[in-house]
Every structure is written in structure tokens, then in C-alpha cells.
Write an enzyme that holds these catalytic residues in place. Sequence first.
Site, short mmCIF file in Angstrom:
data_model
loop_
_atom_site.label_atom_id
_atom_site.label_comp_id
_atom_site.label_asym_id
_atom_site.label_seq_id
_atom_site.Cartn_x
_atom_site.Cartn_y
_atom_site.Cartn_z
N THR A 61 -1.25 -6.47 4.84
CA THR A 61 -1.55 -5.14 5.34
C THR A 61 -0.37 -4.63 6.16
O THR A 61 0.69 -5.27 6.21
CB THR A 61 -2.89 -5.14 6.12
OG1 THR A 61 -3.25 -3.80 6.44
CG2 THR A 61 -2.83 -5.98 7.38
N LYS A 65 3.67 -4.66 3.57
CA LYS A 65 3.49 -4.53 2.13
C LYS A 65 4.82 -4.42 1.38
O LYS A 65 4.95 -4.95 0.27
CB LYS A 65 2.60 -3.33 1.79
CG LYS A 65 1.15 -3.52 2.22
CD LYS A 65 0.28 -2.35 1.79
CE LYS A 65 -1.16 -2.54 2.25
NZ LYS A 65 -2.04 -1.47 1.76
N ASP A 102 -4.86 -1.69 -4.25
CA ASP A 102 -5.34 -0.52 -3.52
C ASP A 102 -5.83 0.59 -4.45
O ASP A 102 -6.91 1.16 -4.25
CB ASP A 102 -4.24 0.03 -2.60
CG ASP A 102 -4.00 -0.86 -1.39
OD1 ASP A 102 -4.96 -1.54 -0.96
OD2 ASP A 102 -2.87 -0.87 -0.87
N ALA A 127 2.39 11.49 1.66
CA ALA A 127 3.32 10.91 0.69
C ALA A 127 3.88 9.58 1.16
O ALA A 127 5.06 9.29 1.02
CB ALA A 127 4.46 11.90 0.41
N GLY A 129 3.09 5.14 1.40
CA GLY A 129 2.75 4.07 0.45
C GLY A 129 1.32 4.15 -0.04
O GLY A 129 1.03 3.80 -1.18
N ASN A 150 2.61 17.34 1.32
CA ASN A 150 3.14 16.56 2.43
C ASN A 150 3.99 17.45 3.33
O ASN A 150 4.55 18.45 2.89
CB ASN A 150 4.00 15.40 1.89
CG ASN A 150 4.28 14.34 2.94
OD1 ASN A 150 3.35 13.87 3.59
ND2 ASN A 150 5.53 13.98 3.13
N ARG A 151 4.10 17.07 4.60
CA ARG A 151 4.94 17.83 5.54
C ARG A 151 6.40 17.76 5.10
O ARG A 151 7.12 18.75 5.13
CB ARG A 151 4.79 17.27 6.96
CG ARG A 151 3.43 17.53 7.59
CD ARG A 151 3.37 16.94 8.99
NE ARG A 151 2.02 16.88 9.52
CZ ARG A 151 1.43 17.87 10.19
NH1 ARG A 151 2.06 19.01 10.38
NH2 ARG A 151 0.20 17.73 10.66
N VAL A 153 8.68 17.60 2.23
CA VAL A 153 8.60 17.85 0.79
C VAL A 153 9.46 16.89 -0.05
O VAL A 153 8.99 16.36 -1.06
CB VAL A 153 8.95 19.32 0.47
CG1 VAL A 153 8.99 19.57 -1.03
CG2 VAL A 153 7.92 20.24 1.13
N TYR A 214 -11.47 4.92 7.75
CA TYR A 214 -12.92 4.77 7.91
C TYR A 214 -13.23 4.47 9.37
O TYR A 214 -12.36 4.05 10.14
CB TYR A 214 -13.46 3.64 7.01
CG TYR A 214 -12.93 2.27 7.36
CD1 TYR A 214 -13.57 1.48 8.32
CD2 TYR A 214 -11.78 1.77 6.75
CE1 TYR A 214 -13.07 0.22 8.65
CE2 TYR A 214 -11.29 0.53 7.08
CZ TYR A 214 -11.94 -0.24 8.03
OH TYR A 214 -11.44 -1.48 8.37
#
Length: 271
Positions: A61, A65, A102, A127, A129, A150-151, A153, A214
Site C-alpha cells: 500500500t 506500490k 485494484d 490522475a 496511481g 485533474n487539476r 492537466v 471510505y
Amino acid sequence: MDRYAVFGHPIGHSKSPLIHRWFAEQTGQVLTYEAILAPLDGFADSWLHFVAEGGRGGNVTVPFKEQAFALAQVLSKRAQLAGAVNTLYLDEQQRLCGDNTDGAGLVADLLRQDVLLEGANVLLLGAGGASRGVIQPLLDAGAARIHLANRTVPKAQQIAQLFDSRVSAGSYAEVPKERWHLLINATSSGLQGERPPLHEQHLEYCQLAYDMLYGAEPTPFLQWCHQQGVPQTADGLGMLVSQAAESFTIWRGVQPEVEPVLLKLRELLRG
């Protein structure tokens, strides 16, 4: 006894040991599964030490990764597309194999909730992983179109270019005015009590809003989507359990049932 573990930093919050213990009990598998706090600059050493002590496989995690991807000797197709590894194991030749479950976990959770992916237009927020790892599985499940907002680009465009013409990218302010059936928040904005700066007009045709985060309460993104009239919302707990089930199957050759474990976890979160 066969040993497995999850590696991360931090790792104390991880639900993986509990999930895999329940999977093992459910399927009659005899194994141990622990959480290992690896030093930020010492993931490879931690993994090698674990294997030297009899470790058979592991989950990876944040923030390891990409390091796991670099360490693996054999990479699955989905790991290559994701550019990251969350599942490690040794094959019969004792080679270190890396996979990424994932995306499979997300698709399994969406299908579990009767989401129609065939022909769906998907708006994917963020944008990093987390986004990159789910694009090909969504396409394979039948998504007609995926747009990354995405902020930054160029970062989103860089990911989109790894895939075919069904995948596009741009800023939050320039999301194409199309019928987006599925919204997926792959950003960590909820950790700061925020949501991505998406205009509400893009929610008009949305059937399900999904947040990969979550918690005990709905994230700010899911609360906003609900307020805007999106008929169905879901957080990422099901994705967590489903990707873990995929890893378990790779290691043990047995497919555990997700639903009973998900219900137990949900009860635990609600206290």
C-alpha cells in the site's frame, strides 16, 4: 505455516490483516497475515527480510506500490498498465511476481452493486496511481468512454496517452458536456474534508457516484452528489475487500466470498 503481510507507511490503520484472516477462516486456509511498517527508504530490504523468514506473498500500500513495481522480476499485464504493484508473490521458480488487483477490485465492486458498465461513460476524477490502475479494467468491463479530470492537466494527459482513443483528459473546468453515467473520485480530497471542484451540471445523468475513500460517514464528495440528486452513491470499502479477494485467490487458488467480510467490516466501521 504460510506467511503473508501488507507493507505500508503508515500501516496501523490497515484492515488487510482482518480481511485476510476472515478469508482464511471462510475458505479453510491455514496461514498468517500481518501488517509490516516498512521504512520509507527501505521497502526492498523489508520485503527481502520477510521472504528470508518464510514469507510467501504480500500486499503493498501507500507509498510503496511504485517501489514494488521496480522490485518485481515478473509483472502482470495489469501491473504494467497501472505502473504500480499491490500484490507480490513468489512463483515456482522463486521469481518475484508483481500484480495489481485494484482495478479488478473496483470493477467487481461495481458489478456487485448492479452497475451497468457495458456502454457506460465514466468520469474519473484525479490522475494519480489510483486512476491509472483502474482504467484498463473499466474498459475491459465494457466502458464506452473514460474522461480523466485533474487539476494538473499534463499529468492527466500523460495517463490518457497510455490507452486508446476511448480515454481522454482535461481540467475540471473543461469536462466535456456529455452524459456521464458513472462518476469515480480517485482523489484524496476527502481526507482534507474537501471534494474535487466539479460543476454540478456533470451529475445530471449520473447513476452512481463512487469514492475510492471510505469511512464511517459518507465522504464530502458523496454527500455533495447525494444532495445533487444522484440516485446511488458508494464508498471504496467494497473495492478494498474485492481487491483483497483477488490477491487471496492469486496466492491460494481459492475464491473467497466478499459479501460476508464486507458486512463485518461495515459494522466495525460504524462502531
